[in-house]
Design an enzyme around this catalytic site. Structure first.
Site, PDB file in Angstrom:
ATOM      1  N   ALA A 200       0.813  -1.225   0.000  1.00 21.29           N
ATOM      2  CA  ALA A 200       0.000   0.000   0.000  1.00 21.29           C
ATOM      3  C   ALA A 200       0.845   1.272   0.000  1.00 21.29           C
ATOM      4  O   ALA A 200       0.478   2.266  -0.619  1.00 21.29           O
ATOM      5  CB  ALA A 200      -0.930  -0.008   1.217  1.00 21.29           C
ATOM      6  N   THR A 237      -5.410 -10.893  13.549  1.00 19.51           N
ATOM      7  CA  THR A 237      -6.504  -9.923  13.477  1.00 19.51           C
ATOM      8  C   THR A 237      -6.140  -8.892  12.425  1.00 19.51           C
ATOM      9  O   THR A 237      -5.020  -8.375  12.410  1.00 19.51           O
ATOM     10  CB  THR A 237      -6.705  -9.252  14.852  1.00 19.51           C
ATOM     11  OG1 THR A 237      -6.990 -10.284  15.793  1.00 19.51           O
ATOM     12  CG2 THR A 237      -7.842  -8.242  14.809  1.00 19.51           C
ATOM     13  N   CYS A 327      17.628   0.904  -1.486  1.00 17.76           N
ATOM     14  CA  CYS A 327      16.691   1.855  -0.902  1.00 17.76           C
ATOM     15  C   CYS A 327      16.882   1.938   0.607  1.00 17.76           C
ATOM     16  O   CYS A 327      16.160   2.640   1.279  1.00 17.76           O
ATOM     17  CB  CYS A 327      15.250   1.542  -1.284  1.00 17.76           C
ATOM     18  SG  CYS A 327      14.908  -0.179  -1.376  1.00 17.76           S
TER      19      CYS A 327
HETATM   20  N1  PLP Z   1       9.405  -5.409  -3.606  1.00 10.35           N
HETATM   21  C1  PLP Z   1       9.839  -4.302  -4.212  1.00 10.35           C
HETATM   22  C2  PLP Z   1      10.121  -4.323  -5.683  1.00 10.35           C
HETATM   23  C3  PLP Z   1      10.029  -3.126  -3.479  1.00 10.35           C
HETATM   24  O1  PLP Z   1      10.480  -2.027  -4.094  1.00 10.35           O
HETATM   25  C4  PLP Z   1       9.738  -3.139  -2.095  1.00 10.35           C
HETATM   26  C5  PLP Z   1       9.960  -1.926  -1.263  1.00 10.35           C
HETATM   27  O2  PLP Z   1      10.895  -1.175  -1.472  1.00 10.35           O
HETATM   28  C6  PLP Z   1       9.276  -4.331  -1.510  1.00 10.35           C
HETATM   29  C7  PLP Z   1       9.119  -5.443  -2.298  1.00 10.35           C
HETATM   30  C8  PLP Z   1       8.957  -4.419  -0.054  1.00 10.35           C
HETATM   31  O3  PLP Z   1       7.708  -3.847   0.242  1.00 10.35           O
HETATM   32  P1  PLP Z   1       7.380  -3.442   1.748  1.00 10.35           P
HETATM   33  O4  PLP Z   1       8.143  -2.201   2.034  1.00 10.35           O
HETATM   34  O5  PLP Z   1       5.901  -3.222   1.784  1.00 10.35           O
HETATM   35  O6  PLP Z   1       7.782  -4.588   2.616  1.00 10.35           O
END
Ligand code: PLP
Length: 393
Positions: A200, A237, A327
């Protein structure tokens, strides 16, 4: 003081105020447990099911095919671990070399349990090689996982072709669509994927909520065990407010998708044209147009060692962008496995700048960024002459 400019929408997105408004009551007076049979519980259940419909609608899926999770990472784990486990464990899986750690670390874990893992290569523009998949598929291949759009380069992957090949082979196809969902059209009626992950917070929804699309008939075992919520596939939940926010975010993304793609592509091209004109040693990593609408991964030839300095100089000047290498701050300065898989040498693979636009990004912001970028780049160590792959283009 001029307001800050946020150009890191691939890391996360600001919560849309309309999403926050939809979530509010579920953080306050509407506190019921969706599993309770009395009115408060029934209201919470109704809110969760409405959101399930909205998320399903973003993909053209049936609401019964959506399983809410606590993140995109968890959706990826459920897809991989759940599909392998349902197939009896062992066997072989194939994932692309450029997957997010949510996939790559999960297959490392699977390897320890006796699963054989193959990496699908990508070409120099960061596109997974469809032709290579045929040679990697084995009689015991249980699953193939290739992301819909890459989080470092923004490059869109040939998911339709890859999933068709995988399906014809009788294996399950999963796509991590965390970066793609809500930014490009994704229709599971046209796209023969079995499993698809969402998150989300990448589409102006809240953090800590994800979903896995599970095509009817796909065999999947749970990885979280307990009270049997989410059809037994994800006990706990439900995060009602988060799920409601996800639903609202999905509905908004779907409603404005076509216009938003056009707006962001125009803005992105304005940005890239400006960078090219103003910073002569700039180059673009990844396919020039087969990419997410608002996503650029930039390199500055000869100055790749200075990418973190550049990021901090831009931060100082009021602009938030990401280093392309990863990231997370813990990996900053490490060579990116994505850029290395594309054939970048380790120095170049360490030095890109990821600039990602979003719903509230404006042309004024892009112009301001173009005003400050050349000075920030010039303040770095002078560019050495640097020929060969990845040179300015
Ligand atoms: N997969 C990809 C390609 C992403 O860019 C990310 C987040 O940077 C994720 C999975 C992980 O998602 P979340 O931050 O909701 O765990």
């Amino acid at each position: 003081v001029s307001p800050r400019i946020y150009f890191d929408h691939s890391a996360t997105t600001p919560l849309d105020p309309r999403v926050l408004a939809a979530m509010g009551p579920h953080l306050a007076e509407r506190f019921g447990n969706p599993s309770s049979l009395y009115q408060e519980g029934r209201e919470a259940r109704q809110a969760v099911e409405r959101a399930r419909g909205q998320v399903a609608d973003l993909l053209g899926a049936d609401p019964a095919e959506i399983v809410f999770t606590a993140s995109g990472t968890e959706a990826d784990n459920l897809a991989l671990l759940g599909a392998v486990s349902a197939a009896g464990g062992g066997g072989h899986v194939i994932v692309s070399a450029i997957e997010h750690p949510a996939i790559l670390e999960t297959v490392k874990h699977l390897e320890k349990t006796g699963v054989a893992v193959s990496l699908l290569p990508v070409d120099r523009e960061g596109v997974a090689e469809v032709a290579a998949l045929g040679a990697l598929l084995r009689p015991d291949t249980r699953l193939v996982s290739v992301m819909a759009a890459n989080n470092v380069t923004g490059v869109l992957q040939p998911v339709a072709e890859l999933s068709r090949l995988t399906g014809a082979h009788g294996a399950i196809f999963h796509t991590d669509a965390v970066q793609a969902a809500g930014k490009i059209p994704l229709e599971v009626r046209c796209l023969p994927v079995d499993l698809l992950s969402l998150s989300a917070h990448k589409l102006h929804g809240p953090k800590g909520v994800g979903a896995l699309y599970v095509r009817k008939g796909t065999r999947l075992s749970p990885i979280v065990h307990g009270g049997g919520q989410e059809r037994g596939l994800r006990s706990a939940t439900e995060n009602v407010a988060g799920i409601v926010g996800f639903g609202e975010a999905a509905a908004l993304a779907k409603r404005d998708l076509v216009d938003e793609v056009a707006r962001l592509v125009t803005l992105r091209e304005h940005l890239w044209e400006g960078v090219k004109a103003l910073v002569p040693n700039a180059y673009l990593a990844g396919h020039p147009f087969r990419r997410l609408p608002g996503h650029l991964c930039l390199g500055f030839s000869g100055q790749e060692n200075e990418a973190i300095k550049l990021l901090l100089a831009l931060d100082e000047a009021g602009v938030a962008v990401s280093s392309g290498s990863a990231c997370s701050a813990s990996h900053a300065g490490q060579p990116s496995h994505v850029l290395q898989a594309m054939g970048f040498d380790p120095i170049r693979a360490r030095g890109s700048l990821r600039v990602t636009l979003g719903r509230f990004s404006t042309k004024d912001e892009v112009d301001h960024f173009l005003d400050i970028l050349p000075g920030a780049v010039a303040s770095l160590r002078p560019a050495a002459s640097h020929a060969g792959f990845g040179a300015p283009r």
